[in-house]
Design an enzyme around this catalytic site. Sequence first.
Site, short mmCIF file in Angstrom:
data_model
loop_
_atom_site.label_atom_id
_atom_site.label_comp_id
_atom_site.label_asym_id
_atom_site.label_seq_id
_atom_site.Cartn_x
_atom_site.Cartn_y
_atom_site.Cartn_z
N GLU A 276 31.19 -49.28 -12.00
CA GLU A 276 29.93 -49.39 -11.26
C GLU A 276 28.91 -50.14 -12.11
OE1 GLU A 276 26.29 -46.73 -9.39
OE2 GLU A 276 28.15 -45.74 -10.02
N LYS A 408 38.24 -27.18 -9.52
CA LYS A 408 38.26 -28.47 -8.82
C LYS A 408 37.79 -28.38 -7.37
CE LYS A 408 42.00 -29.88 -11.87
NZ LYS A 408 43.42 -30.21 -12.03
N ASP A 484 39.98 -34.21 -17.42
CA ASP A 484 40.56 -34.19 -16.09
C ASP A 484 39.51 -34.70 -15.10
OD1 ASP A 484 41.67 -33.63 -13.62
OD2 ASP A 484 42.52 -31.72 -14.24
N HIS A 582 20.23 -53.10 -8.78
CA HIS A 582 21.62 -53.13 -8.33
C HIS A 582 22.01 -54.51 -7.83
CE1 HIS A 582 23.53 -49.11 -8.47
NE2 HIS A 582 22.28 -48.71 -8.66
#
Length: 599
Positions: A276, A408, A484, A582
Amino acid sequence: MDHHVRKKNSNKSTKQISFSIDTHELDHHDHKHGFLKNTHQRDHVDVTDDELVPLPVYIVNGVFFTLFFSVAYFLLHRWREKIRNSTPLHVVTFSEIAAIISLLASIIYLLGFFGIDFVQSFITRSSSYDLLLEDEIEEEEENQKQFEQQHSIVSCSPQPPQPNKMMIDSSASSLITIYDEKDEEIIKSVVDGETPSYSLENKLGDCKRAASIRREALQRMTGRSLDGLPLDGFDYESILGQCCEMPVGYIQIPVGIVGPLLLNGVEYSVPMATTEGCLVASTNRGCKAIFASGGATSILLKDGMTRAPVVRFGTAKRAAELKFYMEDPVNFDTLACMFNKSSRFGRLQGVQCAIAGKNLYMRFRCSTGDAMGMNMVSKGVQNVLDYLQNDFPDMDVIGISGNFCSDKKPAAVNWIEGRGKSVVCEAIIKDEVVRKVLKTTVASLVELNMLKNLTGSAIAGALGGFNAHASNIVSAVFLATGQDPAQNIESSHCITMMEAVNDGKDLHISVTMPSIEVGTVGGGTQLASQSACLNLLGVKGANKESPGSNARLLAKIIAGSVLAGELSLMSAIAAGQLVKSHMKYNRSSKDVSSIVASS
């Protein structure tokens, strides 16, 4: 060797040529290398346009005309049947493939026939040039051979061993991979389903070779290329049985550096792996503002990984009896003894129980040293369950994880009770820094945080999402340091607070993150790239002097990085710079789709 060339008389109707070579002598060197070498100068051969086609033109034309109409009729007939039977057109048989190839070949010939004179003249020039060039090469080789014999030069260099495969540059833009016979047999067996793809590492004993064969088999089965996915330059032995099964390559993610992040009086250069644009630049600006204001402070509130099995009884009364037993302080030492024997680092901290009918959920919490600790706590839980089976034989263990952990997934229990490392980080940003570095005002930031991060998130029904973009920074650092990635869900739970201090001149900003789940040993942390990033932060591996301190420090650094990211993004929004930044850093006019990653 006498070399004679007899040419037939030119005949435009037949357009044929015949070469006759009388070969009386071939030396041993010529047989070995596959060349016909002249002992005398070869006569120059003039080849005319009429002598290049080996068969009469009318025969060749008849063959290709017949081929064209035959295969065209066959394909139209087959496709009509597929349409009637609702069979997909892209599903083709071997005969259809052969027909398509024949159709293309006949079209190419018929189109090229009208320009045959031009093609013949070009071939004539090329053939004549090749003959002359071959003469020069052979003469030079003969001279070199005579020179070596005169000077008794003997070459003893061994031929290099042939690799399992080699890359041949067949054109300026593509590479063709050619495998040896043994690998080709294995590839075919994988494609045919005779050899399971997952068994290649055990069968071959070479993880890199197994990945290469699996990759080629995959390309043949799917008919799609993996040219852009790198294969070479990676240690496949390091992931065997640990990180990834059935690999066919690896993904490249650029790593940027933000900082220095001044945290608790120490400067850190924080690696962030992301695709990004603007994220690294924005977080770096936040670090600059924190540094200019004297740094940030990060405090660890709690450290404990959780696992919650679910068990079932015949009645709710029996489930309640086990609940009371687990929560009784008298029994804790016994439970801890059973739990702790599974690891020298895992130490039981407590058990929290919840009942749903006759089902009991027991949330175990334990310390895990410098490991993230999911496997460690699971082994300890299994030991306790085995022990409880003696006193509660009617207990039915449904699952080692009952989602009361909760791993998660966004869950209120993690937001309230915490999981992994619970951290709070704060900084006071001076008014001058807010104006000059962040290009906004304290009042604007405080108002925006109230309406966006607090009120807006409440309206949205957010669970642990009272922040601007904490998950951006957490994900980037997780990828860079081998954590993770899926645990970014609960690790990104964060509430960002801002208020004016020092008579409204300065800004107090804080982030509270109750469930950062990280480790510095095990899993992806042992990979070379991720290990290097951990080393950059000074938290590589286990801390032998103070077990767990490296993982705790990593959690603090992540919280500090989130603080910097929140500060910069909120400032950009308050100043109306978000879209502009951006458009500048997150847009590219360069077409990189055709770039193949180098290995």
